[in-house]
Enzyme design. Sequence first.
Site, PDB file in Angstrom:
ATOM      1  N   LEU A 115       0.886  -1.155   0.000  1.00 43.53           N
ATOM      2  CA  LEU A 115       0.000   0.000   0.000  1.00 43.53           C
ATOM      3  C   LEU A 115       0.924   1.205   0.000  1.00 43.53           C
ATOM      4  O   LEU A 115       1.906   1.230   0.741  1.00 43.53           O
ATOM      5  CB  LEU A 115      -0.897   0.039   1.250  1.00 43.53           C
ATOM      6  CG  LEU A 115      -2.136  -0.852   1.270  1.00 43.53           C
ATOM      7  CD1 LEU A 115      -2.834  -0.728   2.618  1.00 43.53           C
ATOM      8  CD2 LEU A 115      -3.101  -0.514   0.141  1.00 43.53           C
ATOM      9  N   ASP A 116       0.653   2.216  -0.827  1.00 44.23           N
ATOM     10  CA  ASP A 116       1.575   3.344  -0.907  1.00 44.23           C
ATOM     11  C   ASP A 116       1.498   4.220   0.346  1.00 44.23           C
ATOM     12  O   ASP A 116       0.648   4.035   1.218  1.00 44.23           O
ATOM     13  CB  ASP A 116       1.369   4.152  -2.195  1.00 44.23           C
ATOM     14  CG  ASP A 116      -0.001   4.807  -2.280  1.00 44.23           C
ATOM     15  OD1 ASP A 116      -0.430   5.425  -1.297  1.00 44.23           O
ATOM     16  OD2 ASP A 116      -0.636   4.715  -3.348  1.00 44.23           O
ATOM     17  N   TYR A 117       2.400   5.182   0.411  1.00 45.58           N
ATOM     18  CA  TYR A 117       2.595   6.025   1.595  1.00 45.58           C
ATOM     19  C   TYR A 117       1.301   6.722   2.031  1.00 45.58           C
ATOM     20  O   TYR A 117       1.030   6.864   3.228  1.00 45.58           O
ATOM     21  CB  TYR A 117       3.665   7.066   1.265  1.00 45.58           C
ATOM     22  CG  TYR A 117       4.195   7.862   2.437  1.00 45.58           C
ATOM     23  CD1 TYR A 117       5.040   7.284   3.384  1.00 45.58           C
ATOM     24  CD2 TYR A 117       3.873   9.211   2.579  1.00 45.58           C
ATOM     25  CE1 TYR A 117       5.545   8.016   4.449  1.00 45.58           C
ATOM     26  CE2 TYR A 117       4.371   9.958   3.642  1.00 45.58           C
ATOM     27  CZ  TYR A 117       5.210   9.357   4.563  1.00 45.58           C
ATOM     28  OH  TYR A 117       5.711  10.097   5.605  1.00 45.58           O
TER      29      TYR A 117
END
Length: 265
Positions: A115-117
Amino acid sequence: MKKIITEESDNLTRLNKFISHNSNYSRREADKLIEDGRVTINNKPVTDMSIKVSEKDTVRIGKKLIKEDKNKMYTVIIYNKPKGELVTKKDPEGRRVIFDSLDKKFKHFIPVGRLDYASEGLVLLTDSVDVANKLMHSNLERIYKLKVNGFITPNVEEAMLHGLTLEDARAGGHEKSKITSMTFEPFIAYQIISNDRKYSKIKVGLSEGKNRELRRFFGHFGLDILDLKRFEFGGISLNNLPTGKSRYLTKDEYKDLRLFLNSDE
């Protein structure tokens, strides 16, 4: 003496991935070890970053044997990732990573996908390379809730229903990403919760997890994702797990997972 394997097959794993999955080193640290000549395969030093290994190869860092114990029982946990954490072991820029929040006993666990930042929600982690690989490369449904800055138009719905191929999929991607094109499979399902020119909310189900897939998909239609939360993966749900907390799978979740791992899918 065993031959170093360099040709690709279904049973081969990239060397830096093999090291990071079976030790406390991150992939970047594994790359540095390889570059420095500290890694051997079948007693031969290697410095080729692209080399792959099989379960028959003997991998060492110095004198330390790096090997997966296939007889051990595996453990799977769920972590409810908050925004502002990276799904990696260490970040060269010093940003917070999920292992800063997780208990130290999970430091060797492998995240199942990313999952991205700026995204939040369910991340599965396991101490088994085999389980991680099977889950990452499965078509198990991933369910997300999104908030975007505009209408979900008929064109967007058409693409969700029938899929989409983009030669230019840079919109929504990370500025440093080398991925420029992408093919999106039809969504498993979607539900428009609210639809307005200011912002809309939608629930979607996907069967894959490509690099910033949803951000690229909606970015193609000029829609920025303001909030993105994954709350289910393969029938395993966050339920009431608080943000920043983790839990083990339940007995029923382990039972379903074993059925999946033992299936022919």
